[in-house]
Scaffold this active site. Sequence first.
Site, PDB file in Angstrom:
ATOM      1  CG  HIS A  73     117.087   2.701  20.276  1.00 24.91           C
ATOM      2  ND1 HIS A  73     117.303   3.779  21.104  1.00 24.91           N
ATOM      3  CD2 HIS A  73     118.252   2.492  19.622  1.00 24.91           C
ATOM      4  CE1 HIS A  73     118.558   4.204  20.943  1.00 24.91           C
ATOM      5  NE2 HIS A  73     119.154   3.430  20.057  1.00 24.91           N
TER       6      HIS A  73
ATOM      7  CE  LYS B 251     112.424  12.571  14.927  1.00 26.89           C
ATOM      8  NZ  LYS B 251     111.019  12.513  15.267  1.00 26.89           N
TER       9      LYS B 251
ATOM     10  CD  GLU C 136     120.410  16.433  20.917  1.00 29.11           C
ATOM     11  OE1 GLU C 136     120.472  15.389  21.593  1.00 29.11           O
ATOM     12  OE2 GLU C 136     119.343  16.918  20.515  1.00 29.11           O
TER      13      GLU C 136
ATOM     14  NE  ARG D  26     104.074   5.662  18.265  1.00 27.39           N
ATOM     15  CZ  ARG D  26     105.322   6.091  18.258  1.00 27.39           C
ATOM     16  NH1 ARG D  26     105.701   7.005  17.371  1.00 27.39           N
ATOM     17  NH2 ARG D  26     106.206   5.644  19.128  1.00 27.39           N
TER      18      ARG D  26
END
Length: 492
Positions: A229, A110, A194, A286
């Site tokens: 999620h 990330k 963040e 993907r």
Amino acid sequence: MANRGEIALRVMRSAREMGIATVAVYSEADRKSPHVRYADEAVCIGPPASSQSYLRGEKIIEVCKRLGVDGIHPGYGFLSENADFARMVKAAGITFIGPSAEAMEMMGSKLAAKATAKAHNIPLVPGTAEAVTDTAVAAQIAAEIGFPVLIKASAGGGGKGMRIVERAEEFEEQLNLAVSEATSAFGDGSVFIERYVGSPRHIEIQVMADNHGNCIYLFERECSIQRRHQKVVEEAPSAVLTPELRREMGECAVRIAKACNYSGAGTVEFLLDENHRFYFLEMNTRLQVEHPVTEMITGVDLVKEQIRVARGETLSVQQENLSINGHAIEIRVYAEDPANGFLPDIGRLNVYRLPEGNGVRVDGGFEEGMDVPIYYDPMLSKLIVHAENREEAIRGMIRAIDDYRISGVQTTLGFCRFVMQHPAFTSGNFDTHFVKHFFKPEYLKPTLSEQEEVIGALMAAYLRSSVTAKAQSPQENQSTVSRWKERRKAYR
Ligand code: MV4
């Protein structure tokens, strides 16, 4: 086809349309699975556990060499984002149908992905662009960003390794926990900070790149309706993007893809805040579960494009020829019990009948009589509805949900119906907290147990036999057919 279930079938269907012969690999648990029957050839690669079958890259490559396979499609999950596997496939002289190992590695980190985005002027959530190491420096940065902040693991993604910190006093403790968690979960303790975006929407852009310098975006998918999620409902287009915002996000996604020399199908994830400002989150290297909604609104077969690109051909479409046609919604039908914390509900599909008709597409891998195996993701199918506009797509989806007949396992169908009817969803005004904010298991009327269904059926048969005994004509007979099934229908 280095995968199983619905995605294996989905990919092999496109291959077949292109005149390409297919080989399925399968585990001992999947011997009788439709994907095995569908393939031109099939090879068992091991016991049921994924680690002993679908995750065994070397074994799969060995099978490919033996059968003279030209290319490997990894689907999603399993080996699909494993850079080492992509490298091994290439080294074996086989085409990996996906991006390069290098692109996967860059986006797998990330922090590397954020650095790339930053270098290309893609908006990022305010925060650190590098891994934080010094606790005191990190606390200082967090204070500057302003609480609440989010600590994220560089090797995480999809919500793994994330921690919200509400107050400065908790920061140091949470940071230490995040680092040790990331170290044990990913073998990489790098974390970054963040600003926490409180009510975001999750909007992702589908991109497609060939190896001749062409890269296009195929608009967005709105994926805010998720639970822990796990996406539940996806749609395209988003109800809130303006054409300008769509183009801006699309062009950012293409810049990211070009920056990592991307090849094939990829997805660039963004957060959209309350003020409709967007921020790059991560890139998934993907084909995604929810790709069908993009296919429905663009008319592009993403799997065929992937195969074309992998063969060295150019993309079959250009950006200026793409447009959005209507609206598509996908729901994921899981063998899970929404009344019981969405626990996987394994069992046999005693009744399994798919909806069909206008605008309905079902990407599945199950048939009546099959068992839902305990070893893998319990997704039964993806139900996709395409219509002229959002309202019609929602109506179509509710109809299709009601036409879907499943007994033997509990499913998320009723839960998805709840979403389709909720004012926050129908208005288009929702965020990633939708399920947490609005759903309670009590809202779903329980479906009847199998025993109750049997009792109901027997009673209906008994009543009918006593009525039909008195009936005089076949027509009259017809009119006395029991409607017990309609009356017992749940979730109304
Ligand atoms: C965030 C966020 C709020 N603020 N980052 C979750 C998955 C991973 N890709 C990033 N995620 C989030 N990142 C900041 N700075 C909220 C989430 C998030 C989320 C994002 C997309 C879809 C669902 C989500 C559910 C919870 C949190």
